[in-house]
Design an enzyme around this catalytic site. Structure first.
Site, PDB file in Angstrom:
ATOM      1  N   GLU A   1      -5.255  -1.099   0.422  1.00  0.00           N
ATOM      2  CA  GLU A   1      -3.899  -0.747   0.894  1.00  0.00           C
ATOM      3  C   GLU A   1      -3.863   0.681   1.414  1.00  0.00           C
ATOM      4  OE1 GLU A   1      -1.727  -3.105   1.358  1.00  0.00           O
ATOM      5  OE2 GLU A   1      -3.271  -4.403   0.509  1.00  0.00           O
TER       6      GLU A   1
ATOM      7  N   TRP B   1      -4.817   0.532   4.876  1.00  0.00           N
ATOM      8  CA  TRP B   1      -3.765   0.273   5.879  1.00  0.00           C
ATOM      9  C   TRP B   1      -3.049   1.569   6.262  1.00  0.00           C
ATOM     10  CZ3 TRP B   1      -2.892  -3.690   9.001  1.00  0.00           C
ATOM     11  CH2 TRP B   1      -3.436  -4.929   8.673  1.00  0.00           C
TER      12      TRP B   1
ATOM     13  N   TRP C   1      15.730  -8.663  23.286  1.00  0.00           N
ATOM     14  CA  TRP C   1      16.388  -8.401  22.002  1.00  0.00           C
ATOM     15  C   TRP C   1      17.891  -8.528  22.178  1.00  0.00           C
ATOM     16  CZ3 TRP C   1      13.027  -8.466  18.270  1.00  0.00           C
ATOM     17  CH2 TRP C   1      11.745  -7.933  18.438  1.00  0.00           C
TER      18      TRP C   1
ATOM     19  N   ASN D   1       6.567  -3.618  -1.028  1.00  0.00           N
ATOM     20  CA  ASN D   1       6.071  -4.064   0.269  1.00  0.00           C
ATOM     21  C   ASN D   1       6.541  -5.477   0.607  1.00  0.00           C
ATOM     22  OD1 ASN D   1       4.347  -3.573   2.621  1.00  0.00           O
ATOM     23  ND2 ASN D   1       3.172  -5.266   1.786  1.00  0.00           N
TER      24      ASN D   1
ATOM     25  N   TRP E   1      13.025  -4.096  16.623  1.00  0.00           N
ATOM     26  CA  TRP E   1      12.363  -3.509  15.453  1.00  0.00           C
ATOM     27  C   TRP E   1      12.630  -2.010  15.367  1.00  0.00           C
ATOM     28  CZ3 TRP E   1       8.716   0.278  16.460  1.00  0.00           C
ATOM     29  CH2 TRP E   1       8.172   0.312  17.745  1.00  0.00           C
TER      30      TRP E   1
ATOM     31  N   TRP F   1       6.380  -1.937  11.137  1.00  0.00           N
ATOM     32  CA  TRP F   1       7.440  -2.626  11.890  1.00  0.00           C
ATOM     33  C   TRP F   1       6.836  -3.377  13.071  1.00  0.00           C
ATOM     34  CZ3 TRP F   1      12.294  -4.181  11.085  1.00  0.00           C
ATOM     35  CH2 TRP F   1      12.982  -3.633  10.012  1.00  0.00           C
TER      36      TRP F   1
HETATM   37  P1  FAD Z   1       1.019   0.191  -3.353  1.00  0.00           P
HETATM   38  O1  FAD Z   1       1.041  -1.269  -3.184  1.00  0.00           O
HETATM   39  O2  FAD Z   1       0.785   0.730  -4.715  1.00  0.00           O
HETATM   40  O3  FAD Z   1      -0.076   0.751  -2.328  1.00  0.00           O
HETATM   41  C1  FAD Z   1      -0.719   2.023  -2.504  1.00  0.00           C
HETATM   42  C2  FAD Z   1      -0.543   2.868  -1.275  1.00  0.00           C
HETATM   43  O4  FAD Z   1      -1.149   2.240  -0.155  1.00  0.00           O
HETATM   44  C3  FAD Z   1       0.912   3.073  -0.876  1.00  0.00           C
HETATM   45  O5  FAD Z   1       1.491   4.120  -1.612  1.00  0.00           O
HETATM   46  C4  FAD Z   1       0.786   3.378   0.606  1.00  0.00           C
HETATM   47  O6  FAD Z   1       0.438   4.722   0.826  1.00  0.00           O
HETATM   48  C5  FAD Z   1      -0.385   2.495   1.014  1.00  0.00           C
HETATM   49  N1  FAD Z   1       0.106   1.218   1.552  1.00  0.00           N
HETATM   50  C6  FAD Z   1       0.369   0.085   0.870  1.00  0.00           C
HETATM   51  N2  FAD Z   1       0.754  -0.900   1.722  1.00  0.00           N
HETATM   52  C7  FAD Z   1       0.746  -0.357   2.954  1.00  0.00           C
HETATM   53  C8  FAD Z   1       1.048  -0.850   4.252  1.00  0.00           C
HETATM   54  N3  FAD Z   1       1.436  -2.109   4.470  1.00  0.00           N
HETATM   55  N4  FAD Z   1       0.948   0.001   5.293  1.00  0.00           N
HETATM   56  C9  FAD Z   1       0.553   1.276   5.128  1.00  0.00           C
HETATM   57  N5  FAD Z   1       0.243   1.799   3.925  1.00  0.00           N
HETATM   58  C10 FAD Z   1       0.347   0.995   2.848  1.00  0.00           C
HETATM   59  N6  FAD Z   1       4.886   2.822   3.723  1.00  0.00           N
HETATM   60  C11 FAD Z   1       5.115   4.147   3.737  1.00  0.00           C
HETATM   61  O7  FAD Z   1       4.422   4.899   3.036  1.00  0.00           O
HETATM   62  N7  FAD Z   1       6.086   4.684   4.539  1.00  0.00           N
HETATM   63  C12 FAD Z   1       6.875   3.916   5.337  1.00  0.00           C
HETATM   64  O8  FAD Z   1       7.731   4.447   6.062  1.00  0.00           O
HETATM   65  C13 FAD Z   1       6.677   2.499   5.309  1.00  0.00           C
HETATM   66  N8  FAD Z   1       7.464   1.677   6.054  1.00  0.00           N
HETATM   67  C14 FAD Z   1       7.240   0.320   6.010  1.00  0.00           C
HETATM   68  C15 FAD Z   1       8.033  -0.528   6.800  1.00  0.00           C
HETATM   69  C16 FAD Z   1       7.849  -1.903   6.772  1.00  0.00           C
HETATM   70  C17 FAD Z   1       8.695  -2.797   7.639  1.00  0.00           C
HETATM   71  C18 FAD Z   1       6.860  -2.446   5.928  1.00  0.00           C
HETATM   72  C19 FAD Z   1       6.636  -3.936   5.878  1.00  0.00           C
HETATM   73  C20 FAD Z   1       6.055  -1.623   5.159  1.00  0.00           C
HETATM   74  C21 FAD Z   1       6.222  -0.238   5.191  1.00  0.00           C
HETATM   75  N9  FAD Z   1       5.420   0.623   4.423  1.00  0.00           N
HETATM   76  C22 FAD Z   1       5.639   1.978   4.471  1.00  0.00           C
HETATM   77  C23 FAD Z   1       4.227   0.127   3.712  1.00  0.00           C
HETATM   78  C24 FAD Z   1       4.418  -0.288   2.249  1.00  0.00           C
HETATM   79  O9  FAD Z   1       5.504  -1.144   2.115  1.00  0.00           O
HETATM   80  C25 FAD Z   1       4.591   0.888   1.302  1.00  0.00           C
HETATM   81  O10 FAD Z   1       3.584   1.840   1.524  1.00  0.00           O
HETATM   82  C26 FAD Z   1       4.504   0.443  -0.150  1.00  0.00           C
HETATM   83  O11 FAD Z   1       5.458  -0.540  -0.411  1.00  0.00           O
HETATM   84  C27 FAD Z   1       4.699   1.622  -1.058  1.00  0.00           C
HETATM   85  O12 FAD Z   1       4.725   1.215  -2.382  1.00  0.00           O
HETATM   86  P2  FAD Z   1       3.552   1.578  -3.373  1.00  0.00           P
HETATM   87  O13 FAD Z   1       3.226   3.036  -3.282  1.00  0.00           O
HETATM   88  O14 FAD Z   1       3.912   1.046  -4.716  1.00  0.00           O
HETATM   89  O15 FAD Z   1       2.365   0.758  -2.730  1.00  0.00           O
END
Ligand code: FAD
Length: 475
Positions: free
Chosen positions: A271, A274, A302, A337, A355, A378
């Site tokens: 993650e 990503w 849109w 997420n 979006w 997005w």
């Molecule tokens: P965990 O599941 O514990 O993951 C660990 C770390 O991995 C996160 O803290 C984050 O840094 C990274 N990560 C995890 N999933 C993703 C992902 N899909 N994309 C990129 N990095 C990821 N994340 C943001 O940090 N900022 C945003 O503005 C943001 N906007 C989002 C918008 C949409 C529409 C979606 C679907 C996802 C978005 N995310 C964003 C990604 C993700 O949802 C969050 O990083 C995550 O939910 C944060 O929770 P966590 O720290 O418990 O994640």
């Protein structure tokens, strides 16, 4: 010896901070500086939830630096002018910072670097917020990876990131120039005080980030793969705002997860991959926050529907999982997420709203709002980005609810007017028999909205649009 500036940005920590470490090793007395530069950020100036976080994070950094006898100097305005002023006031001979990857910041920082070096200052910048420097991670053609899996394989083949370095043991302070106060900046809400939910949910700052990582590494890193999708649970790390503001480095996260979970920690580290992927993309495609990377979407039809947009923002769509997610966001500045994917998909695929509108709302309301992650995700959801979900993939909010919140714990928490409804109907109250609704105190259209759009219609629209795109392609 003339002083050196350590210019703090999204690296609000002492641990594994290469700019701070290099400045400390140079032997020069230090000026720790933070500049609130809304002018250069323009339309990407921090949103309100991020500003709340920033206030507390700077306050925490100031306390940590004070323990080393170094005051944190705060200045507001264009960074180039703020730096000029501090340099003129203090006779600074060097400036160190960790790199930012937002297009506006890269442009600004390059100009500042050239100008200061031209005047004879030592200026060095470092990678403090990514696992790998984007310029070093290329595919066989020497280009930025546009597909995640090979990107991630290349990251793993590189043997992981550099090991993190500890905070410097000792810092020497230079006499500090004048500083604004945090309160003057007005980063916290005035009336109404909408930040109560944020205060309950979060503790910004480096110490809290480290505690959060340790607790996750100890309790959840091993079962993350299964637990992360439990929307109501605690299976994810909640590190994203700490990572965004640089209260913890991704290298530190990598090292600690590897130490506690070994290879079993890889699903979690993926993650972080990503996060890395979207940052590398943003560097190569600076238009990513505004324009679809798949150019076929430039003319996508849109809809323009302000009342549907407002219903989505306020969590009043009539789809309980979407509404719970949007209300959680408003209350706490966060969503897991899985909830983000469902809520975002609903906006673009059910409501056919752009979006960019969703990304804007997230930008203002998320405490972890991050230009690369937000726009990258997005675009992924809309099906118009690099390595995106196919356009016809529609997240069904009812099935997603049944699968990832089967007892409706999450919905009951954030949509209290449905709390009395049996689990069987909690994700589709419009199908519940009248006596069940009455027993739960639910009157559709009054206590809780009817669905503002039909799920089946959303799917048909999506399929149609996909067909349209592919026929345009082959024309
Ligand atoms: P965990 O599941 O514990 O993951 C660990 C770390 O991995 C996160 O803290 C984050 O840094 C990274 N990560 C995890 N999933 C993703 C992902 N899909 N994309 C990129 N990095 C990821 N994340 C943001 O940090 N900022 C945003 O503005 C943001 N906007 C989002 C918008 C949409 C529409 C979606 C679907 C996802 C978005 N995310 C964003 C990604 C993700 O949802 C969050 O990083 C995550 O939910 C944060 O929770 P966590 O720290 O418990 O994640």
């Amino acid at each position: 010896m003339a002083p050196a500036i350590v210019w703090f940005r999204n690296d609000l920590r002492l641990d594994d901070n290469p700019a701070l470490m290099t400045a400390a090793r140079s032997g020069a007395p230090l000026i720790a500086l933070y500049v609130l530069d809304d002018d250069s950020a323009g339309q990407w100036r921090m949103g309100d939830a991020s500003r709340w976080w920033l206030h507390h994070s700077l306050s925490s950094l100031a306390d940590d630096l004070a323990q080393h006898g170094v005051p944190l100097v705060l200045r507001r305005g264009r960074a180039e002018f703020a730096l000029e002023e501090v340099i003129a006031e203090t006779g600074t001979c060097a400036a160190y910072w960790n790199r930012l990857y937002e297009p506006w910041a890269m442009r600004r920082d390059n100009e500042i670097k050239t100008s200061l070096r031209g005047r004879g200052l030592t200026v060095e910048s470092f990678n403090g917020s990514l696992l790998f420097e984007p310029a070093h991670m290329r595919n066989r053609q020497g280009e930025t990876f546009k597909v995640f899996s090979p990107f991630w394989r290349a990251c793993l083949a590189a043997g992981g990131p550099q090991a993190p370095s500890p905070a410097p043991a000792k810092l020497d302070a230079a006499p500090a120039p004048a500083s604004d106060t945090l309160d003057e900046w007005g980063l916290l809400p005035k009336k109404p005080d909408w930040a109560r939910g944020l205060r309950d949910a979060w503790r910004p700052g480096e110490a809290s980030a480290r505690a959060c990582l340790s607790a996750f590494a100890k309790n959840h890193a091993l079962d993350y793969k299964l637990a992360r999708d439990d929307i109501a649970g605690q299976g994810a790390s909640r590190l994203s705002p700490h990572l965004h503001f640089g209260e913890i480095s991704p290298r530190r996260v990598w090292a600690e997860i590897m130490q506690s979970a070994g290879e079993a920690g890889l699903p979690y580290l993926r993650e972080l991959g990503w996060r890395e992927f979207f940052h590398h993309l943003l560097v190569s495609y600076p238009e990513m926050p505004e324009r679809a990377l798949d150019r076929r979407f430039d003319d996508f039809p849109w809809r323009d529907d302000p009342s549907a947009l407002e219903a989505w923002r306020r969590g009043r769509t009539g789809y309980p999982l979407v509404d719970a997610a949007m209300r959680e966001l408003w209350l706490t500045g966060f969503m897991y997420n899985r909830a983000r994917m469902v809520a975002a998909s609903f906006l673009v695929k059910h409501l056919l709203l752009p979006w960019q509108e969703g990304a804007r709302w997230f930008w203002d309301t998320l405490v972890d709002a991050d230009l690369a992650n937000n726009s990258g995700n997005w675009q992924w959801i809309a099906g118009c980005g690099a390595d995106a979900a196919p356009y016809f993939r529609v997240f069904n909010p009812v099935l997603q609810g049944a699968k990832f919140d089967p007892e409706g714990v999450y919905v009951r928490r954030f949509v209290p007017e449905l709390a009395g409804l049996e689990s069987r109907w909690i994700h589709r109250p419009w199908e519940a028999p009248a006596h069940v609704l009455a027993a739960a105190g639910v009157t559709l259209g009054e206590t809780y909205p009817r669905p503002i759009v039909d799920h089946a219609a959303a799917r048909a629209l999506a399929a149609f649009e996909e067909m349209r795109a592919s026929s345009a392609d082959s024309a």
